[in-house]
Design an enzyme around this catalytic site. Structure first.
Site, PDB file in Angstrom:
ATOM      1  N   LYS A  40      29.673 -28.312  12.129  1.00  0.00           N
ATOM      2  CA  LYS A  40      29.822 -26.998  11.479  1.00  0.00           C
ATOM      3  C   LYS A  40      28.518 -26.602  10.775  1.00  0.00           C
ATOM      4  O   LYS A  40      27.663 -27.463  10.504  1.00  0.00           O
ATOM      5  CB  LYS A  40      30.978 -27.044  10.490  1.00  0.00           C
ATOM      6  CG  LYS A  40      30.819 -28.065   9.362  1.00  0.00           C
ATOM      7  CD  LYS A  40      32.128 -28.259   8.606  1.00  0.00           C
ATOM      8  CE  LYS A  40      31.978 -29.290   7.489  1.00  0.00           C
ATOM      9  NZ  LYS A  40      33.280 -29.637   6.888  1.00  0.00           N
ATOM     10  N   ARG A 140      43.557 -27.365  -0.276  1.00  0.00           N
ATOM     11  CA  ARG A 140      42.786 -26.342   0.433  1.00  0.00           C
ATOM     12  C   ARG A 140      43.637 -25.667   1.495  1.00  0.00           C
ATOM     13  O   ARG A 140      44.004 -24.521   1.354  1.00  0.00           O
ATOM     14  CB  ARG A 140      41.516 -26.979   1.018  1.00  0.00           C
ATOM     15  CG  ARG A 140      40.534 -25.986   1.562  1.00  0.00           C
ATOM     16  CD  ARG A 140      39.157 -26.587   1.796  1.00  0.00           C
ATOM     17  NE  ARG A 140      39.146 -27.635   2.835  1.00  0.00           N
ATOM     18  CZ  ARG A 140      38.036 -28.263   3.220  1.00  0.00           C
ATOM     19  NH1 ARG A 140      36.870 -27.980   2.668  1.00  0.00           N
ATOM     20  NH2 ARG A 140      38.085 -29.207   4.154  1.00  0.00           N
ATOM     21  N   HIS A 171      42.983 -34.355   4.702  1.00  0.00           N
ATOM     22  CA  HIS A 171      41.595 -34.454   4.252  1.00  0.00           C
ATOM     23  C   HIS A 171      41.602 -34.976   2.826  1.00  0.00           C
ATOM     24  O   HIS A 171      42.374 -34.506   1.992  1.00  0.00           O
ATOM     25  CB  HIS A 171      40.959 -33.058   4.322  1.00  0.00           C
ATOM     26  CG  HIS A 171      39.471 -33.058   4.143  1.00  0.00           C
ATOM     27  ND1 HIS A 171      38.621 -33.859   4.877  1.00  0.00           N
ATOM     28  CD2 HIS A 171      38.666 -32.328   3.320  1.00  0.00           C
ATOM     29  CE1 HIS A 171      37.366 -33.623   4.506  1.00  0.00           C
ATOM     30  NE2 HIS A 171      37.365 -32.705   3.576  1.00  0.00           N
ATOM     31  N   ARG A 224      36.446 -37.849  11.834  1.00  0.00           N
ATOM     32  CA  ARG A 224      35.683 -36.590  11.794  1.00  0.00           C
ATOM     33  C   ARG A 224      34.368 -36.894  11.086  1.00  0.00           C
ATOM     34  O   ARG A 224      34.276 -36.887   9.868  1.00  0.00           O
ATOM     35  CB  ARG A 224      36.479 -35.513  11.027  1.00  0.00           C
ATOM     36  CG  ARG A 224      37.905 -35.314  11.545  1.00  0.00           C
ATOM     37  CD  ARG A 224      38.615 -34.180  10.810  1.00  0.00           C
ATOM     38  NE  ARG A 224      38.720 -34.354   9.379  1.00  0.00           N
ATOM     39  CZ  ARG A 224      39.776 -34.861   8.740  1.00  0.00           C
ATOM     40  NH1 ARG A 224      40.865 -35.246   9.417  1.00  0.00           N
ATOM     41  NH2 ARG A 224      39.771 -34.975   7.436  1.00  0.00           N
ATOM     42  N   TYR A 270       5.127 -15.250 -10.348  1.00  0.00           N
ATOM     43  CA  TYR A 270       5.896 -14.215 -11.048  1.00  0.00           C
ATOM     44  C   TYR A 270       6.254 -14.637 -12.462  1.00  0.00           C
ATOM     45  O   TYR A 270       6.648 -15.786 -12.691  1.00  0.00           O
ATOM     46  CB  TYR A 270       7.198 -13.929 -10.295  1.00  0.00           C
ATOM     47  CG  TYR A 270       7.009 -13.179  -9.007  1.00  0.00           C
ATOM     48  CD1 TYR A 270       6.453 -11.897  -9.001  1.00  0.00           C
ATOM     49  CD2 TYR A 270       7.390 -13.742  -7.799  1.00  0.00           C
ATOM     50  CE1 TYR A 270       6.291 -11.210  -7.801  1.00  0.00           C
ATOM     51  CE2 TYR A 270       7.232 -13.062  -6.609  1.00  0.00           C
ATOM     52  CZ  TYR A 270       6.679 -11.796  -6.609  1.00  0.00           C
ATOM     53  OH  TYR A 270       6.519 -11.116  -5.443  1.00  0.00           O
ATOM     54  N   CYS A 316       8.537 -18.263  -5.004  1.00  0.00           N
ATOM     55  CA  CYS A 316       8.710 -16.895  -4.526  1.00  0.00           C
ATOM     56  C   CYS A 316       9.609 -16.899  -3.286  1.00  0.00           C
ATOM     57  O   CYS A 316      10.041 -17.949  -2.825  1.00  0.00           O
ATOM     58  CB  CYS A 316       7.364 -16.264  -4.174  1.00  0.00           C
ATOM     59  SG  CYS A 316       6.109 -16.450  -5.454  1.00  0.00           S
ATOM     60  N   MET A 317       9.855 -15.729  -2.745  1.00  0.00           N
ATOM     61  CA  MET A 317      10.733 -15.630  -1.578  1.00  0.00           C
ATOM     62  C   MET A 317      10.147 -16.372  -0.371  1.00  0.00           C
ATOM     63  O   MET A 317      10.875 -17.037   0.371  1.00  0.00           O
ATOM     64  CB  MET A 317      10.966 -14.154  -1.221  1.00  0.00           C
ATOM     65  CG  MET A 317      11.992 -13.956  -0.129  1.00  0.00           C
ATOM     66  SD  MET A 317      12.161 -12.240   0.373  1.00  0.00           S
ATOM     67  CE  MET A 317      12.942 -11.514  -1.039  1.00  0.00           C
ATOM     68  N   ASP A 318       8.822 -16.304  -0.209  1.00  0.00           N
ATOM     69  CA  ASP A 318       8.195 -16.810   1.017  1.00  0.00           C
ATOM     70  C   ASP A 318       7.050 -17.786   0.780  1.00  0.00           C
ATOM     71  O   ASP A 318       6.448 -18.267   1.737  1.00  0.00           O
ATOM     72  CB  ASP A 318       7.645 -15.626   1.826  1.00  0.00           C
ATOM     73  CG  ASP A 318       8.590 -14.441   1.786  1.00  0.00           C
ATOM     74  OD1 ASP A 318       9.693 -14.573   2.335  1.00  0.00           O
ATOM     75  OD2 ASP A 318       8.245 -13.420   1.159  1.00  0.00           O
TER      76      ASP A 318
END
Ligand SMILES: *Cc1c(COP(=O)(O)O)cnc(C)c1O
Length: 381
Positions: A40, A140, A171, A224, A270, A316-318
């Site tokens: 998953k 759940r 589970h 699993r 920043y 920062c973002m990048d």
């Protein structure tokens, strides 16, 4: 999302490590117990199709996914092994599951009532294979009472052409906890359900990675196998000992895109939250929180030439910046997760600093980062 192939930031996936983890797990299973690879969330960030292929080659006999779309992605790629969806799907999509031989969980009669019309109407569909989900304490999904389970079984019996029970599962919520009390309570409840059943379906399963590692005696004929397949200890640091060594498969690397010296007192990033104490060499690493390298990792470190370098200023973002021990060439490799020299940063180290678990760091690495295989499995001739 655009995957950045022309940037040096990469997730390297050691295929052989994944294969070894699967093979070790299978070797420890009793005769007749199968291993389904849990792939998953893009295989916990390691790449769905790649990991599915490796796991199958290493002996997995099926797959678990979280959602129907992931199951369909496997089918479209040509995988024919059994696929079990672990979460409740929308009842209206039950015909899609049936048509593609995808197994889904059932945790209530209500769901059956909603799904049955679609499975009954006109079209020639194979019966929908379901695994009955039992809530023994996870809270759940799943049946919480034997009576509710029996009602649903009666509904299914009355619609044998549309729905077939091929499994039963629960589970555990504390299989990775050194304290076994809650786990034992769940086992007891599971047995109450089992004892009330007229017959056992083909698959009975309770084990995630933690259960397979530390509660091997548990009932069932299917594991699993998730996080341990990626070489990660399900307990984090709570239980050290594992029956076989777990080999981490994921490395996160980049290179320095910019290097400069700044004067004492000058600021970085920043908010100008970091000021150099003295003249300092600062390197820029081209990846940031949009890649899943969280903003809260300010103050953590990465490895350059086997040396820990602090992340200075806000991520920062990048891009983010690090303090280098001295002048280092641009293009020098930076290891964010993995080994450099005799130093190592693990996913667990990152998770500890970010106050979370390695699962979240791994599957938080975004699609912008390319996944690149190393140590291919099966080995290429
Ligand atoms: C995710 C999941 C697993 C796998 O858990 P790991 O801790 O990664 O081994 C197993 N079973 C269910 C129901 C799950 O949701």
């Amino acid at each position: 999302m655009v995957t950045a192939k022309l940037r040096p930031s990469q997730v390297l996936i050691n295929e052989t490590a994944i294969a070894h983890n699967v093979q070790h797990a299978i070797a420890g299973l009793p005769q007749g117990t199968e291993l389904f690879a849990v792939v998953k969330a893009d295989a916990y960030g390691h790449g769905l199709l790649r990991v599915a292929r490796i796991a199958q080659a290493a002996g997995a006999t099926g797959f678990c996914v979280a959602i129907l779309d992931e199951a369909l992605a496997l089918r479209r790629a040509g995988f024919t092994l059994p696929i079990l969806v672990l979460g409740i799907i929308e009842p209206e999509y039950a015909p899609i599951a049936a048509a593609n031989h995808i197994v889904v969980p059932v945790g209530s009669s209500e769901w059956l009532t909603q799904a049955l019309p679609g499975l009954t109407s006109g079209r020639e569909l194979p019966p929908l294979h379901v695994h009955l989900a039992l809530d023994t304490g996870m809270g759940r999904i799943g049946f919480r009472q034997v009576t509710a389970l029996n009602e649903a079984i009666a509904v299914i019996r009355a619609h044998a052409a549309q729905v077939k029970v091929t499994g039963l599962f629960t589970h555990f919520s504390t299989a990775d906890d050194p304290d076994p009390a809650y786990f034992k309570m769940q086992v007891t409840r599971f047995h109450e359900f089992l004892d009330a059943l007229p017959e056992r379906p083909r698959y009975v399963h309770v084990a995630n990675s933690a259960t397979s590692l530390w509660h091997a005696a548990c009932d069932g004929n299917l594991v699993r196998f998730g996080v341990a397949m990626y070489g990660l200890n399900p307990s984090g640091r709570a239980i050290d000992a594992t029956p076989y060594p777990l080999e981490p498969a994921l490395t996160l690397t980049s290179t320095l895109s910019f290097v400069k010296q700044i004067e004492a007192g000058e600021a970085v990033s920043y908010g100008a939250t970091y000021h150099a104490a003295k003249p300092e060499w600062i390197g820029t690493v081209p990846l940031g929180y949009a890649d899943g390298w969280q903003r809260r990792l300010q103050g953590f470190h990465v490895l350059v030439n086997g040396t820990e370098c602090e992340i200075v200023g806000r991520v920062c973002m990048d891009q983010f910046m690090i303090r280098l021990p001295g002048k280092v060439k641009t293009g020098t490799p930076v290891v964010l997760i993995g080994r450099s020299g005799d130093q190592e940063i693990t996913l667990q180290d990152v998770a500890d600093y970010a106050h979370t678990i390695h699962y979240e760091i791994a599957c938080g690495l975004t699609e912008r980062l390319p996944r690149v295989s190393v140590a291919p499995f099966p080995a290429q001739a």
